[in-house]
Design a protein around this motif. Structure first.
Motif, PDB file in Angstrom:
ATOM      1  N   UNK A  58       0.846  -1.191   0.000  1.00 14.67           N
ATOM      2  CA  UNK A  58       0.000   0.000   0.000  1.00 14.67           C
ATOM      3  C   UNK A  58       0.878   1.235   0.000  1.00 14.67           C
ATOM      4  N   UNK A  59       0.582   2.197  -0.901  1.00 11.18           N
ATOM      5  CA  UNK A  59       1.296   3.468  -0.971  1.00 11.18           C
ATOM      6  C   UNK A  59       0.314   4.571  -0.622  1.00 11.18           C
ATOM      7  N   UNK A  60       0.635   5.344   0.406  1.00  8.42           N
ATOM      8  CA  UNK A  60      -0.292   6.329   0.942  1.00  8.42           C
ATOM      9  C   UNK A  60      -0.502   7.526   0.014  1.00  8.42           C
ATOM     10  N   UNK A  61       0.556   7.980  -0.669  1.00 10.28           N
ATOM     11  CA  UNK A  61       0.475   9.225  -1.431  1.00 10.28           C
ATOM     12  C   UNK A  61      -0.609   9.209  -2.500  1.00 10.28           C
ATOM     13  N   UNK A  62      -0.764   8.086  -3.171  1.00  8.41           N
ATOM     14  CA  UNK A  62      -1.795   7.988  -4.209  1.00  8.41           C
ATOM     15  C   UNK A  62      -2.845   6.916  -3.910  1.00  8.41           C
ATOM     16  N   UNK A  63      -2.849   6.420  -2.657  1.00  9.79           N
ATOM     17  CA  UNK A  63      -3.816   5.404  -2.208  1.00  9.79           C
ATOM     18  C   UNK A  63      -3.807   4.189  -3.150  1.00  9.79           C
ATOM     19  N   UNK A  64      -2.600   3.752  -3.464  1.00 11.52           N
ATOM     20  CA  UNK A  64      -2.449   2.655  -4.435  1.00 11.52           C
ATOM     21  C   UNK A  64      -2.275   1.319  -3.727  1.00 11.52           C
ATOM     22  N   UNK A  65      -3.008   0.310  -4.216  1.00 15.56           N
ATOM     23  CA  UNK A  65      -2.967  -1.028  -3.646  1.00 15.56           C
ATOM     24  C   UNK A  65      -2.427  -2.022  -4.666  1.00 15.56           C
ATOM     25  N   UNK A  66      -1.662  -2.973  -4.176  1.00 24.90           N
ATOM     26  CA  UNK A  66      -1.271  -4.144  -4.950  1.00 24.90           C
ATOM     27  C   UNK A  66      -1.673  -5.367  -4.141  1.00 24.90           C
ATOM     28  N   UNK A  67      -2.374  -6.300  -4.754  1.00 24.73           N
ATOM     29  CA  UNK A  67      -2.860  -7.484  -4.065  1.00 24.73           C
ATOM     30  C   UNK A  67      -1.840  -8.621  -4.161  1.00 24.73           C
ATOM     31  N   UNK A  68      -1.869  -9.496  -3.161  1.00 22.59           N
ATOM     32  CA  UNK A  68      -0.988 -10.661  -3.184  1.00 22.59           C
ATOM     33  C   UNK A  68      -1.316 -11.557  -4.371  1.00 22.59           C
ATOM     34  N   UNK A  69      -2.613 -11.773  -4.628  1.00 24.42           N
ATOM     35  CA  UNK A  69      -3.074 -12.616  -5.722  1.00 24.42           C
ATOM     36  C   UNK A  69      -4.140 -11.874  -6.513  1.00 24.42           C
ATOM     37  N   UNK A  70      -4.200 -12.121  -7.800  1.00 23.19           N
ATOM     38  CA  UNK A  70      -5.216 -11.486  -8.627  1.00 23.19           C
ATOM     39  C   UNK A  70      -6.601 -11.960  -8.212  1.00 23.19           C
ATOM     40  N   UNK A  71      -7.577 -11.076  -8.325  1.00 26.43           N
ATOM     41  CA  UNK A  71      -8.967 -11.431  -8.051  1.00 26.43           C
ATOM     42  C   UNK A  71      -9.535 -12.161  -9.265  1.00 26.43           C
ATOM     43  N   UNK A  72     -10.646 -12.898  -9.104  1.00 23.74           N
ATOM     44  CA  UNK A  72     -11.178 -13.693 -10.218  1.00 23.74           C
ATOM     45  C   UNK A  72     -11.565 -12.868 -11.436  1.00 23.74           C
ATOM     46  N   UNK A  73     -12.105 -11.666 -11.198  1.00 19.82           N
ATOM     47  CA  UNK A  73     -12.622 -10.867 -12.300  1.00 19.82           C
ATOM     48  C   UNK A  73     -11.942  -9.497 -12.324  1.00 19.82           C
TER      49      UNK A  73
END
Length: 288
Positions: free
Chosen positions: A219-234
């Motif tokens: 998680x990066x606070x400056x731009x509220x960016x998320x990266x997930x551990x695993x891709x979601x189904x859709x």
């Protein structure tokens, strides 16, 4: 002549039930409120019954076809711990009930990249007690567990966070991405800082992934960016909403600085490492 067939009923923990048979027509079984539909089935190996509390060994291979079985439910884990009832039936007189009955459960359901696979275990496996505890320098408690951890996770969670943009791993716009996105600044307070939601949980509330729970990798606070551990189904879409809670890396410093909860830390941070034990042994050997 062959007058026998197999029937299976899958009972999820949320009460949803599916019933199948390998017979060439649907069957209603006496004493059970299921309509077992002709829709494939499992080819079963010989069962090895145990006189002790060991699990009954059986290998199941096959396919169930049903519009009621969805990728979203499988990814969301709704079939985990699902109960499986297997009936051996004389299809001429199903109203008399099954000739024999066996009960199993699905301990896990996983996607291999091509097919879904489930591990089937006997119910006696649930009777095996856990003996002893594993001690380590890191915490063994589940974050938010009131009986052990004690952190009020609800007070630290945010509901209704909206996806602002969908990006790739480098932060560039990518409408087909399933693991990287940014949220609206207004939906997340400016205080937590980078990495605050790492290892935290995202539960998708709306969109094609509704009901799926994801773990945050970064998680990066400056731009509220998320990266997930695993891709979601859709594919993630702009406007999808999710509930967000922070994570914990199980270290004492995190427990103290992030949650002010070091008094209930569930690890043994001063436990000597194997290096320290080996060094002590070497010192004893030098004295001799």
């Amino acid at each position: 002549a062959h007058y026998h067939c197999n029937c299976w009923a899958l009972e999820r923990e949320d009460g949803f039930t599916l019933a199948f048979t390998d017979h060439n027509s649907d069957i209603t079984l006496g004493g059970y409120g299921y309509l077992f539909k002709t829709s494939g089935g499992w080819s079963q190996s010989a069962r090895q019954r145990q006189t002790t509390l060991e699990d009954e060994n059986v290998e199941l291979i096959g396919v169930f076809e049903s519009d009621s079985i969805t990728d979203a439910d499988l990814y969301a884990g709704r079939y985990n711990k699902c109960k499986i009832l297997h009936f051996f039936v004389d299809w001429r007189v199903p109203e008399y009930g099954p000739i024999s009955k066996s009960t199993y459960s699905l301990s896990s359901v996983n996607f291999t990249g091509e097919t879904w696979q489930a591990e089937v275990v006997g119910l006696t496996g649930q009777l095996k007690p856990k003996i002893g505890n594993v001690h380590s320098r890191n915490c063994s408690f589940l974050l938010g567990d009131s009986a052990t951890c004690g952190v009020d996770l609800g007070a630290l969670s945010i509901a209704g966070v909206r996806v602002a943009t969908v990006v790739d791993a480098d932060g560039n716009a990518d409408a087909l991405n399933r693991a990287n996105f940014t949220a609206y600044n207004a939906d997340i307070a400016s205080g937590p800082g980078d990495d605050y939601y790492n290892l935290g949980a995202i539960t998708w509330a709306t969109g094609n992934n509704a009901g799926v729970t994801s773990e945050v990798q970064n998680y990066i606070q400056s731009n509220r960016r998320f990266a997930l551990q695993l891709s979601v189904p859709f594919v993630i879409q702009v406007g999808d909403t999710f509930d967000l809670s922070p994570g914990c890396d199980k270290r004492l410093t995190t427990c103290n600085t992030k949650f002010s909860n070091s008094l209930r830390f569930g690890g043994s941070p001063f436990m000597p490492t194997t290096d320290a034990l080996a060094q002590h042994a070497e010192q004893l050997a030098d004295r001799e």
